[in-house]
Write a protein that holds these residues in place. Structure first.
Motif, PDB file in Angstrom:
ATOM      1  N   GLU A  71       7.732 -10.057 -15.416  1.00 28.95           N
ATOM      2  CA  GLU A  71       6.637 -10.159 -14.960  1.00 28.95           C
ATOM      3  C   GLU A  71       6.024  -9.584 -13.538  1.00 28.95           C
ATOM      4  OE1 GLU A  71       2.490 -13.288 -13.331  1.00 28.95           O
ATOM      5  OE2 GLU A  71       4.805 -14.578 -14.001  1.00 28.95           O
ATOM      6  N   ALA A  72       6.970  -9.695 -12.590  1.00 30.20           N
ATOM      7  CA  ALA A  72       6.597  -8.440 -12.165  1.00 30.20           C
ATOM      8  C   ALA A  72       6.468  -6.978 -12.128  1.00 30.20           C
ATOM      9  CB  ALA A  72       8.281  -9.022 -10.895  1.00 30.20           C
ATOM     10  N   SER A  73       7.252  -6.827 -12.819  1.00 30.54           N
ATOM     11  CA  SER A  73       7.306  -5.324 -13.556  1.00 30.54           C
ATOM     12  C   SER A  73       5.660  -4.581 -14.009  1.00 30.54           C
ATOM     13  CB  SER A  73       8.211  -5.004 -14.485  1.00 30.54           C
ATOM     14  OG  SER A  73       7.413  -5.707 -15.969  1.00 30.54           O
ATOM     15  N   ASN A  74       5.237  -5.333 -14.457  1.00 27.15           N
ATOM     16  CA  ASN A  74       4.236  -5.499 -14.929  1.00 27.15           C
ATOM     17  C   ASN A  74       2.150  -5.840 -13.809  1.00 27.15           C
ATOM     18  OD1 ASN A  74       4.359  -3.747 -17.735  1.00 27.15           O
ATOM     19  ND2 ASN A  74       5.019  -5.572 -17.667  1.00 27.15           N
ATOM     20  N   SER A  75       2.905  -6.364 -12.439  1.00 26.78           N
ATOM     21  CA  SER A  75       1.648  -7.265 -11.651  1.00 26.78           C
ATOM     22  C   SER A  75       1.357  -5.998 -10.283  1.00 26.78           C
ATOM     23  CB  SER A  75       2.533  -7.652 -10.888  1.00 26.78           C
ATOM     24  OG  SER A  75       1.839  -8.376 -10.097  1.00 26.78           O
ATOM     25  N   ALA A  76       0.736  -5.539 -10.543  1.00 25.74           N
ATOM     26  CA  ALA A  76       0.038  -4.987  -8.966  1.00 25.74           C
ATOM     27  C   ALA A  76      -0.121  -5.815  -8.201  1.00 25.74           C
ATOM     28  CB  ALA A  76      -2.032  -5.137  -9.832  1.00 25.74           C
ATOM     29  N   HIS A  77       0.679  -7.043  -7.637  1.00 24.66           N
ATOM     30  CA  HIS A  77       0.062  -7.450  -7.143  1.00 24.66           C
ATOM     31  C   HIS A  77       1.084  -7.647  -6.283  1.00 24.66           C
ATOM     32  CE1 HIS A  77      -0.599 -11.097  -3.877  1.00 24.66           C
ATOM     33  NE2 HIS A  77       1.170 -11.086  -4.249  1.00 24.66           N
ATOM     34  N   TYR A  78       2.459  -7.223  -7.347  1.00 24.38           N
ATOM     35  CA  TYR A  78       4.011  -7.280  -6.785  1.00 24.38           C
ATOM     36  C   TYR A  78       4.308  -5.704  -6.879  1.00 24.38           C
ATOM     37  CZ  TYR A  78       9.453  -6.635  -6.501  1.00 24.38           C
ATOM     38  OH  TYR A  78      10.412  -6.320  -6.657  1.00 24.38           O
ATOM     39  N   ASP A  79       3.423  -4.746  -6.696  1.00 19.36           N
ATOM     40  CA  ASP A  79       3.784  -3.829  -6.628  1.00 19.36           C
ATOM     41  C   ASP A  79       3.170  -3.848  -5.414  1.00 19.36           C
ATOM     42  OD1 ASP A  79       4.582  -1.830  -8.883  1.00 19.36           O
ATOM     43  OD2 ASP A  79       2.420  -2.599 -10.387  1.00 19.36           O
ATOM     44  N   ALA A  80       2.242  -3.834  -5.327  1.00 16.29           N
ATOM     45  CA  ALA A  80       1.612  -3.869  -3.783  1.00 16.29           C
ATOM     46  C   ALA A  80       2.725  -4.550  -2.758  1.00 16.29           C
ATOM     47  CB  ALA A  80       0.256  -4.501  -3.030  1.00 16.29           C
ATOM     48  N   LEU A  81       3.382  -5.722  -2.910  1.00 16.79           N
ATOM     49  CA  LEU A  81       4.018  -5.783  -1.666  1.00 16.79           C
ATOM     50  C   LEU A  81       5.674  -4.891  -1.764  1.00 16.79           C
ATOM     51  CD1 LEU A  81       4.211  -9.992  -3.257  1.00 16.79           C
ATOM     52  CD2 LEU A  81       3.437  -9.067  -1.165  1.00 16.79           C
ATOM     53  N   TYR A  82       6.012  -4.281  -3.172  1.00 20.79           N
ATOM     54  CA  TYR A  82       6.294  -3.918  -2.853  1.00 20.79           C
ATOM     55  C   TYR A  82       6.389  -2.727  -2.210  1.00 20.79           C
ATOM     56  CZ  TYR A  82      10.550  -0.693  -4.668  1.00 20.79           C
ATOM     57  OH  TYR A  82      11.401   0.135  -5.058  1.00 20.79           O
ATOM     58  N   ASN A  83       5.555  -1.517  -2.554  1.00 19.55           N
ATOM     59  CA  ASN A  83       5.661  -0.562  -2.284  1.00 19.55           C
ATOM     60  C   ASN A  83       5.020  -0.632  -0.394  1.00 19.55           C
ATOM     61  OD1 ASN A  83       5.247   0.728  -4.420  1.00 19.55           O
ATOM     62  ND2 ASN A  83       2.851   1.216  -4.373  1.00 19.55           N
ATOM     63  N   ALA A  84       4.605  -2.004   0.689  1.00 18.74           N
ATOM     64  CA  ALA A  84       4.232  -2.327   1.887  1.00 18.74           C
ATOM     65  C   ALA A  84       5.522  -2.312   2.297  1.00 18.74           C
ATOM     66  CB  ALA A  84       3.634  -3.558   1.876  1.00 18.74           C
ATOM     67  N   GLN A  85       6.647  -2.552   1.686  1.00 18.83           N
ATOM     68  CA  GLN A  85       8.181  -2.715   2.050  1.00 18.83           C
ATOM     69  C   GLN A  85       8.436  -1.451   2.366  1.00 18.83           C
ATOM     70  OE1 GLN A  85      11.578  -4.741   0.135  1.00 18.83           O
ATOM     71  NE2 GLN A  85       9.669  -5.619  -1.038  1.00 18.83           N
ATOM     72  N   TRP A  86       8.087  -0.063   1.426  1.00 18.92           N
ATOM     73  CA  TRP A  86       8.618   1.210   2.135  1.00 18.92           C
ATOM     74  C   TRP A  86       7.471   1.708   2.931  1.00 18.92           C
ATOM     75  CZ3 TRP A  86      14.039   1.594   0.526  1.00 18.92           C
ATOM     76  CH2 TRP A  86      14.558   1.192  -0.082  1.00 18.92           C
ATOM     77  N   ASP A  87       6.316   1.306   2.533  1.00 17.98           N
ATOM     78  CA  ASP A  87       5.802   2.110   3.089  1.00 17.98           C
ATOM     79  C   ASP A  87       5.866   1.613   4.845  1.00 17.98           C
ATOM     80  OD1 ASP A  87       4.708   3.670   1.234  1.00 17.98           O
ATOM     81  OD2 ASP A  87       3.425   2.136   1.014  1.00 17.98           O
ATOM     82  N   THR A  88       6.221   0.473   5.098  1.00 19.36           N
ATOM     83  CA  THR A  88       6.116   0.221   6.551  1.00 19.36           C
ATOM     84  C   THR A  88       7.595   0.263   7.241  1.00 19.36           C
ATOM     85  OG1 THR A  88       6.782  -2.002   5.719  1.00 19.36           O
ATOM     86  CG2 THR A  88       4.331  -1.906   6.558  1.00 19.36           C
ATOM     87  N   LEU A  89       8.671   0.037   6.684  1.00 16.69           N
ATOM     88  CA  LEU A  89       9.991   1.125   6.438  1.00 16.69           C
ATOM     89  C   LEU A  89       9.778   2.680   7.261  1.00 16.69           C
ATOM     90  CD1 LEU A  89      13.086   0.922   7.324  1.00 16.69           C
ATOM     91  CD2 LEU A  89      13.581   1.086   4.794  1.00 16.69           C
ATOM     92  N   ASN A  90       9.307   2.892   6.757  1.00 15.20           N
ATOM     93  CA  ASN A  90       8.758   4.301   7.089  1.00 15.20           C
ATOM     94  C   ASN A  90       7.470   4.559   7.435  1.00 15.20           C
ATOM     95  OD1 ASN A  90      10.955   5.739   4.409  1.00 15.20           O
ATOM     96  ND2 ASN A  90       8.564   6.193   3.369  1.00 15.20           N
ATOM     97  N   ALA A  91       7.325   4.174   8.451  1.00 15.97           N
ATOM     98  CA  ALA A  91       6.361   4.279   9.699  1.00 15.97           C
ATOM     99  C   ALA A  91       7.134   4.312  10.752  1.00 15.97           C
ATOM    100  CB  ALA A  91       5.129   3.437   8.930  1.00 15.97           C
ATOM    101  N   ALA A  92       8.476   2.640  10.509  1.00 16.47           N
ATOM    102  CA  ALA A  92       8.767   2.637  11.655  1.00 16.47           C
ATOM    103  C   ALA A  92      10.147   3.385  11.955  1.00 16.47           C
ATOM    104  CB  ALA A  92       9.375   0.909  11.268  1.00 16.47           C
TER     105      ALA A  92
END
Length: 242
Positions: A71-92
């Motif tokens: 379900e995660a592989s087709n979920s826009a909600h999970y995509d937002a969570l996943y992308n936020a991990q890397w976006d915040t890490l890169n910003a840090a």
């Protein structure tokens, strides 16, 4: 700085497609802003980025545990969570580091992401080199930017010698507060309290409406002398000053 997210996404889950992205009217599960995709994270302090990163990782884990990977592989909600991990890490990884705590925070984020992804292949050597340079700058000692004079001439204190002696007293006073109030001698040297009564008095202009009296260097010598004399500390003779 290299972008850690690009390598990580190539190895694992791909970024969300336009069909999968959270719509512009949806409230982002991490940033709490309608239609946000993480833009502007470079303005956040490291402490906030760490909180957002931890939240994204926690909610991603909850999503997988409750709904499964399919379900995660087709979920826009999970995509937002996943992308936020890397976006915040890169910003840090690119953020300004102001002290040792910020350095430790970024290293903690790297360790958490490494544990979650299972490796550190996404972390580039250039990332670590630049992080080390900023860490060195953040933890470097504060050095004076003005030249000072001798502490004494002959047996008498100079103006700087008087201020230096006043500083020595103030430091010991703060250490006394540290021991007896906080149980840690050096704590007051790193903690700056804000008090409205003090702030109001320090901002009061002098009789001619010029700079606040407590920031007027012309008053500093007389105030130092008055305080030291009230404590029966010599304000004239030099001594065993380093």
């Amino acid at each position: 700085m290299s972008n850690a997210v690009s390598t990580a996404r190539q190895r694992g889950r791909a970024p969300a497609t336009s069909e999968q992205n959270v719509t512009s009217t949806a409230l982002h599960p991490i940033y709490g802003i309608t239609g946000s995709n993480g833009a502007g994270l470079e303005r956040y302090p490291v402490s906030v980025l760490a909180l957002l990163h931890a939240k994204a990782m926690r909610l991603s884990t909850v999503f997988i545990n409750e709904r499964g990977g399919d379900e995660a592989s087709n979920s826009a909600h999970y995509d937002a969570l996943y992308n936020a991990q890397w976006d915040t890490l890169n910003a840090a990884l690119a953020a300004d580091l102001n002290n040792g705590r910020d350095v430790a925070t970024v290293l903690g984020m790297i360790a958490s992401q490494a544990q979650d992804s299972g490796d550190l292949e996404w972390l580039k050597i250039d990332d670590l080199k630049q992080l080390a340079c900023r860490a060195e700058k953040a933890t470097a000692p504060v050095l004076p930017t003005k030249a000072t004079t001798a502490l004494q001439r002959g047996r008498k204190l100079t103006a700087f010698g008087l201020i230096h002696r006043y500083q020595a007293f103030l430091i010991q006073e703060l250490e006394t507060i540290g021991w007896h109030v906080y149980g840690a001698r050096d704590y007051p040297l790193f903690y700056r309290p804000f008090d409205s009564a003090v702030n109001t008095r320090c901002r009061t202009p002098d009789g001619r409406g010029r700079s606040p009296i407590f920031f007027n260097t012309a008053k500093l010598k007389s105030r130092a002398s008055a305080v030291l004399r009230s404590l029966k500390i010599d304000t004239v003779k030099g001594g065993d000053t380093p």
